[in-house]
Design a protein around this motif. Structure first.
Motif, PDB file in Angstrom:
ATOM      1  N   ASP A 150       0.850  -1.190   0.000  1.00  0.00           N
ATOM      2  CA  ASP A 150       0.000   0.000   0.000  1.00  0.00           C
ATOM      3  C   ASP A 150       0.884   1.237   0.000  1.00  0.00           C
ATOM      4  OD1 ASP A 150      -2.088   1.793   0.203  1.00  0.00           O
ATOM      5  OD2 ASP A 150      -2.284   1.582   2.372  1.00  0.00           O
ATOM      6  N   LYS A 151       0.874   1.975  -1.111  1.00  0.00           N
ATOM      7  CA  LYS A 151       1.662   3.195  -1.203  1.00  0.00           C
ATOM      8  C   LYS A 151       0.908   4.334  -0.536  1.00  0.00           C
ATOM      9  CE  LYS A 151       4.119   2.056  -5.488  1.00  0.00           C
ATOM     10  NZ  LYS A 151       4.465   2.517  -6.868  1.00  0.00           N
ATOM     11  N   THR A 152       1.616   5.073   0.330  1.00  0.00           N
ATOM     12  CA  THR A 152       1.035   6.210   1.020  1.00  0.00           C
ATOM     13  C   THR A 152       1.886   7.445   0.729  1.00  0.00           C
ATOM     14  OG1 THR A 152       2.347   5.978   3.046  1.00  0.00           O
ATOM     15  CG2 THR A 152       0.351   4.628   2.866  1.00  0.00           C
ATOM     16  N   PRO A 153       1.391   8.654   1.020  1.00  0.00           N
ATOM     17  CA  PRO A 153       2.190   9.858   0.755  1.00  0.00           C
ATOM     18  C   PRO A 153       3.548   9.862   1.461  1.00  0.00           C
ATOM     19  CG  PRO A 153      -0.094  10.447   1.169  1.00  0.00           C
ATOM     20  CD  PRO A 153       0.023   8.986   1.478  1.00  0.00           C
ATOM     21  N   ARG A 198       3.607   0.923   2.931  1.00  0.00           N
ATOM     22  CA  ARG A 198       3.258  -0.017   3.992  1.00  0.00           C
ATOM     23  C   ARG A 198       3.025  -1.387   3.356  1.00  0.00           C
ATOM     24  NH1 ARG A 198       1.703   0.932   9.012  1.00  0.00           N
ATOM     25  NH2 ARG A 198       1.311   3.136   8.559  1.00  0.00           N
TER      26      ARG A 198
END
Length: 442
Positions: A144-147, A151
């Motif tokens: 899961d790509k986050t700003p 993760r």
């Protein structure tokens, strides 16, 4: 800011310890074990400090040598209490390094989750992590790509898979090895990197209990195991640093004995060094590199993956080639933007032209792209002192060498980055007779 007074040959002895391209990765591998690991020959470089900090944030207890003795570069790494670190702290520690992406596999095995911040590193070309993430997805990780970063979670045990690399990337090969050794089933990696540092990492993992075979055709097979133990291992010496000092001897007209340099890891470099006209003597505990006392010869050279001529070797060597008679051609096939450091050399008087075309026969990924990845160096040309800002690790060392080879004084800024891969390099330069000093007010 560093003042470098040129025109003095470098002479004397320097000691090279463990490889920057192995030691931090072996430290990460300690996360995979159920018992402590001991790593020897560890150099005092900032990449080691960064990985030490990251390991400690994840609960690994790191101690330095018996009674805190740094002499043998020994680290003991105890992963008994591995835990997920604070995202804020991880981000603060990892900003200047690309090593954190290799934490993913071990942390997924140990904790079922991992967080990787935005990655730093030298700006020498495109080093996308998308392939790393795709590999981890193939093993069964949820990404899961986050700003603020990435993760990852492993809802179930990671599973072996079949992977073929589009290019024999060192980082991608390391990612697969560190993830596959505890994955369920067999992993087959085709078109793998086979650099000496990769083989040393394979030996580390095998000592831990991993089952890994390497075929001649760049195929690595890993049979996953349920658990691993710690290791005791001495890193192979840093062949990149050894080659850098060799080029420094050639560029300054010097004579340097590199204690710890190992012939078997440097065969390709040594052949090129001799073609240029440099002389070397292989001893039991190192290699002596010296200028021949006569005019150097120009060469045609292409960088390539192992067993080819390493991309990390070409930057310091370019400085020496400015002193060679004739036209030298270097075709860079590994990193597309590796010649940015030549801007400073041209300001110092070097005759270097960059081209977008592939000036060589080695298959190259950049041939139809808008990257200046071929260099033509005409010489010999005298260098004169200039104001320089270090662009990256190997380019920075090359700038220091150019300043030492030049007439007059150079003012070099941004030298901190050089400590990422060169242990005590200012002290070593002082030992070799270099005239350097911190600029007043720094």
């Amino acid at each position: 800011m560093l003042d470098v007074h040129g025109g003095v040959p470098l002479t004397g002895t320097v000691v090279v310890r463990g490889a920057k391209n192995l030691v931090p990765k072996a430290m990460v591998a300690s996360l995979l074990g159920d018992t402590p690991s001991v790593l020897r020959g560890v150099p005092a470089i900032s990449d080691v400090d960064i990985v030490t900090g990251l390991l400690e944030l994840h609960g690994v207890h790191v101690t330095v040598g018996p009674d805190g003795d740094h002499a043998d570069g020994e680290l003991t790494l105890d992963p008994a209490n591995v835990a997920q670190g604070s995202i804020v702290d991880i981000d603060a520690h990892a900003g200047s390094s690309r090593i954190p992406i290799l934490f993913c596999g071990p942390l997924l095995h140990r904790l079922g989750q991992a967080f990787i911040p935005d990655l730093g590193g030298c700006r020498i070309g495109d080093r996308p992590i998308d392939f790393h993430l795709e590999v981890l997805r193939q093993f069964g990780a949820v990404v899961d790509k986050t700003p603020g970063g990435i993760r990852l979670e492993a809802p179930q045990r990671l599973r072996g898979t079949k992977i073929k690399l589009p290019y024999p990337s060192v980082g991608a090969t390391e990612q697969v090895l560190l993830t596959a050794v505890r994955a369920e089933g067999v992993t087959e990696l085709k078109n793998a990197a086979t650099e000496p540092e990769i083989m040393d990492l394979v030996m580390v993992l095998q000592k831990m209990g991993a089952s890994i075979t390497v075929d001649p055709a760049r195929v690595i097979r890993i049979e996953g195991v349920d658990s691993l133990t710690g290791f005791t291992h001495r890193s192979l010496p840093d062949r990149n640093e050894s080659a850098s000092w060799a080029s420094a001897a050639l560029a300054t007209g010097g004579d340097i004995f590199v204690k710890g340099a190992r012939q078997q890891d440097m065969i390709t470099f040594l052949n090129v060094f001799r073609k240029i006209g440099g002389t070397f003597e292989v001893g039991e505990d190192g290699i002596r590199f010296s200028h021949p006392g006569q005019e150097l010869r120009s060469i045609v050279l292409e960088t390539d993956v192992h067993p080819g001529f390493m991309t990390d070797w070409q930057q310091p060597l370019v400085v020496a080639l400015t002193r060679a008679s004739g036209v030298s051609i270097i075709h860079e096939t590994v990193y597309e933007n590796r010649f940015g450091f030549t801007d400073a050399l041209r300001r110092m008087g070097a005759n270097i032209q960059l081209y977008r075309e592939c000036l060589g026969g080695t298959p190259c990924r950049f041939g139809r792209m808008n990257f200046k990845h071929s260099a033509v160096i005409s010489g010999p040309t005298p260098l004169t002192g200039a104001d320089i800002v270090v662009p990256d690790l190997r380019g920075g060392f090359s700038h220091i060498v150019a300043a030492l080879a030049a007439e007059g004084t150079s003012h070099v800024g941004g030298i901190e980055i050089i400590s990422r891969g060169y242990e005590h390099f200012l002290q070593k330069l002082d030992t070799l007779g270099a005239r350097i000093e911190y600029a007043s007010g720094c």
